[in-house]
Design a protein around this motif. Structure first.
Motif, short mmCIF file in Angstrom:
data_model
loop_
_atom_site.label_atom_id
_atom_site.label_comp_id
_atom_site.label_asym_id
_atom_site.label_seq_id
_atom_site.Cartn_x
_atom_site.Cartn_y
_atom_site.Cartn_z
N ILE A 189 -27.85 -84.05 66.15
CA ILE A 189 -26.68 -84.91 66.40
C ILE A 189 -27.11 -86.21 67.08
O ILE A 189 -26.79 -87.29 66.61
N CYS A 190 -27.88 -86.11 68.17
CA CYS A 190 -28.25 -87.32 68.94
C CYS A 190 -29.68 -87.80 68.64
O CYS A 190 -30.06 -88.88 69.06
N PHE A 191 -30.47 -86.97 67.93
CA PHE A 191 -31.87 -87.28 67.57
C PHE A 191 -32.79 -87.41 68.77
O PHE A 191 -33.95 -87.78 68.63
N ASP A 192 -32.31 -87.11 69.95
CA ASP A 192 -33.16 -87.08 71.14
C ASP A 192 -33.63 -85.63 71.33
O ASP A 192 -33.18 -84.72 70.62
N TYR A 193 -34.55 -85.41 72.27
CA TYR A 193 -34.98 -84.04 72.57
C TYR A 193 -33.79 -83.21 73.03
O TYR A 193 -32.88 -83.72 73.68
N PHE A 194 -33.80 -81.91 72.69
CA PHE A 194 -32.72 -81.01 73.12
C PHE A 194 -32.51 -81.12 74.63
O PHE A 194 -33.46 -81.08 75.40
N ASN A 195 -31.28 -81.22 75.02
CA ASN A 195 -30.90 -81.25 76.43
C ASN A 195 -29.92 -80.10 76.65
O ASN A 195 -28.77 -80.19 76.23
N ILE A 196 -30.38 -79.03 77.28
CA ILE A 196 -29.64 -77.76 77.36
C ILE A 196 -29.34 -77.29 75.93
O ILE A 196 -28.21 -77.41 75.43
N CYS B 173 -20.56 -75.79 62.01
CA CYS B 173 -21.92 -76.28 62.27
C CYS B 173 -22.11 -77.58 61.51
O CYS B 173 -21.86 -77.64 60.30
N PRO B 174 -22.56 -78.66 62.19
CA PRO B 174 -22.74 -79.95 61.52
C PRO B 174 -23.77 -79.89 60.41
O PRO B 174 -23.75 -80.74 59.51
N THR B 175 -24.68 -78.92 60.45
CA THR B 175 -25.74 -78.85 59.44
C THR B 175 -25.32 -78.01 58.23
O THR B 175 -25.42 -78.46 57.09
#
Ligand SMILES: [Zn+2]
Ligand SMILES: [Zn+2]
Ligand SMILES: [Zn+2]
Ligand SMILES: [Zn+2]
Lengths: 107, 107
Positions: free
Chosen positions: A28-35, A61-63
């Motif tokens: 979703i955010c393309f950053d590293y998983f945060n929690i 699920c977005p995927t």
């Protein structure tokens, strides 16, 4: 990691690790998983905030679009540990590469 | 990866990656996860066969002892992908290190 180093491109001899880096990022955010949260019915993972925001808008699920509601979400803590450990390794490896003389002369 | 390379010690300049390697191993067999399963109630992970064998003997998580039965187990597919991707990266990085001249003379 300093922002400059976090944003610097991968040194050529470390590019094999890019695939690992990609797997540790939220779709979703393309950053590293945060929690990191796992959707147990499809095994997809997202940051806690990212997927909660998404589910408040659409309960899937977005995927893969399987039906999901917030109570389905479970912590996937090993992903948080992997993000932390991988980033610390990446930092050390980048530093080692930047500190060593270049293999080919700079242009 | 060839067995010899899989078993060879980590070259010194790649030791930062050992922490990632450790996280991708099952706490029952100590090998890389093979069909990783997550216990959603505690977030611990094991190989499918390892945890199923364990649960047939004792219905609890081997790490934290929370009560678990087989239907609780869910695939944690990203760990299977991480094992595959990390091992392929490790193979390429090991090869690159072995192909380059040693930094200190061999004893
Ligand atoms: Zn996210
Ligand atoms: Zn999904
Ligand atoms: Zn195992
Ligand atoms: Zn547990």
């Amino acid at each position: 990691m300093s922002l400059a180093l976090a944003e610097s491109p991968w040194p050529e001899n470390l590019t094999p690790l890019k695939g690992v880096d990609n797997l540790l990022r939220c779709g979703i955010c393309f950053d590293y998983f945060n929690i990191a949260m796992i959707i147990p019915q499809c095994s997809h993972n997202y940051c806690s905030l990212c997927i909660r925001k998404f589910l408040s808008y659409k309960t899937q699920c977005p995927t893969c679009r399987v039906t999901v509601t917030e109570p389905d979400l479970k912590n996937n803590r090993i992903l948080d540990e992997l993000v932390k450990t991988f980033n610390s390794a990446r930092y050390q490896l980048f530093q080692a590469v930047l500190d060593s003389p270049p293999i080919s002369p700079p242009t």
